[in-house]
Design a protein around this motif. Structure first.
Motif, mmCIF file in Angstrom:
data_model
loop_
_atom_site.group_PDB
_atom_site.id
_atom_site.type_symbol
_atom_site.label_atom_id
_atom_site.label_comp_id
_atom_site.label_asym_id
_atom_site.label_seq_id
_atom_site.Cartn_x
_atom_site.Cartn_y
_atom_site.Cartn_z
ATOM 1 N N GLU A 117 0.804 -1.222 0.000
ATOM 2 C CA GLU A 117 0.000 0.000 0.000
ATOM 3 C C GLU A 117 0.841 1.279 0.000
ATOM 4 O O GLU A 117 0.358 2.327 -0.395
ATOM 5 N N ASN A 118 2.095 1.194 0.458
ATOM 6 C CA ASN A 118 2.886 2.409 0.647
ATOM 7 C C ASN A 118 4.156 2.488 -0.199
ATOM 8 O O ASN A 118 4.764 3.550 -0.269
ATOM 9 N N PHE A 119 4.563 1.395 -0.812
ATOM 10 C CA PHE A 119 5.775 1.392 -1.614
ATOM 11 C C PHE A 119 5.412 1.340 -3.088
ATOM 12 O O PHE A 119 4.326 0.898 -3.456
ATOM 13 N N GLU A 120 6.323 1.761 -3.942
ATOM 14 C CA GLU A 120 6.095 1.739 -5.387
ATOM 15 C C GLU A 120 6.499 0.371 -5.947
ATOM 16 O O GLU A 120 7.605 -0.101 -5.727
ATOM 17 N N ALA B 10 15.955 -5.000 -9.040
ATOM 18 C CA ALA B 10 17.402 -4.935 -8.797
ATOM 19 C C ALA B 10 17.996 -3.667 -9.403
ATOM 20 O O ALA B 10 18.783 -2.964 -8.753
ATOM 21 N N GLU B 11 17.621 -3.349 -10.619
ATOM 22 C CA GLU B 11 18.148 -2.159 -11.285
ATOM 23 C C GLU B 11 17.723 -0.886 -10.568
ATOM 24 O O GLU B 11 18.525 0.019 -10.351
ATOM 25 N N GLU B 12 16.439 -0.817 -10.177
ATOM 26 C CA GLU B 12 15.931 0.368 -9.474
ATOM 27 C C GLU B 12 16.581 0.526 -8.107
ATOM 28 O O GLU B 12 16.974 1.630 -7.717
ATOM 29 N N ALA B 13 16.684 -0.573 -7.350
ATOM 30 C CA ALA B 13 17.281 -0.515 -6.016
ATOM 31 C C ALA B 13 18.732 -0.046 -6.101
ATOM 32 O O ALA B 13 19.172 0.798 -5.310
ATOM 33 N N GLU C 96 21.424 7.607 -8.455
ATOM 34 C CA GLU C 96 21.129 7.849 -9.862
ATOM 35 C C GLU C 96 19.639 8.070 -10.102
ATOM 36 O O GLU C 96 19.244 8.553 -11.160
ATOM 37 N N ARG C 97 18.824 7.676 -9.133
ATOM 38 C CA ARG C 97 17.376 7.871 -9.222
ATOM 39 C C ARG C 97 16.866 8.428 -7.902
ATOM 40 O O ARG C 97 17.529 8.358 -6.875
ATOM 41 N N GLU C 98 15.651 8.952 -7.951
ATOM 42 C CA GLU C 98 15.001 9.526 -6.766
ATOM 43 C C GLU C 98 14.928 8.501 -5.633
ATOM 44 O O GLU C 98 14.591 7.339 -5.857
ATOM 45 N N ASP C 99 15.223 8.943 -4.423
ATOM 46 C CA ASP C 99 15.165 8.070 -3.248
ATOM 47 C C ASP C 99 13.698 7.838 -2.897
ATOM 48 O O ASP C 99 12.971 8.794 -2.613
ATOM 49 N N ARG C 100 13.278 6.590 -2.945
ATOM 50 C CA ARG C 100 11.891 6.229 -2.631
ATOM 51 C C ARG C 100 11.838 4.764 -2.218
ATOM 52 O O ARG C 100 12.761 4.005 -2.489
ATOM 53 N N ASP C 101 10.746 4.387 -1.559
ATOM 54 C CA ASP C 101 10.556 2.999 -1.152
ATOM 55 C C ASP C 101 9.961 2.225 -2.322
ATOM 56 O O ASP C 101 8.967 2.656 -2.917
#
Length: 140
Positions: A83-86, A93-96, A103-108
């Motif tokens: 419900e709270n993470f994308e 693996a690539e996004e993490a 290199e990318r926006e910090d998000r869960d």
């Protein structure tokens, strides 16, 4: 003050206190450090384990005797994440990795990856954890 375990060329081990690492290096380079057993000036730092203080206000783990409470806890955790993470699917693996290296926006995020890719992330220091695999509904 720093306490170092020291060892001479004849492998005698002893302790000494220093203001900092520079103080140790300076005394060693100037021949001011001597082994108390053999008076050797060939002194190096020995391997030592860090002293980790015990947390005094730590709660003791209580064993779980009711399996249904474990399932409920795991279901709550999975629900919170979904419900709270994308969700990033098989690009996890690539996004993490991209988030970790800035290199990318910090998000869960959450998604899927192979065991090999998850292990590689862990070895790189990327903070990841598996979600519990739970049935969609309770079974008898």
């Amino acid at each position: 003050m720093i306490k170092y375990n020291l060892q001479c060329a004849k492998e005698h081990v002893f302790e000494a206190w220093f203001d900092n690492i520079d103080s140790f290096e300076s005394q060693r380079e100037n021949g001011l450090l001597r082994c108390p057993s053999c008076n050797s000036a060939k002194v190096e730092r020995a391997i030592m384990a860090p002293a980790i203080p015990k947390k005094t206000n730590a709660r003791k783990a209580t064993p779980v005797s009711d399996p249904s409470s474990v399932m409920q806890m795991m279901q709550k955790m999975k629900k919170h994440v979904t419900e709270n993470f994308e969700y990033v699917g098989d690009q996890f693996a690539e996004e993490a990795r991209a988030i970790y290296y800035g290199e990318r926006e910090d998000r869960d995020i959450y998604g899927e990856t192979s065991i090999d890719d998850a292990q590689a992330l862990i070895e790189e220091g990327v903070p990841v954890a598996p979600l519990p695999i739970l049935p969609d509904r309770a079974k008898n």
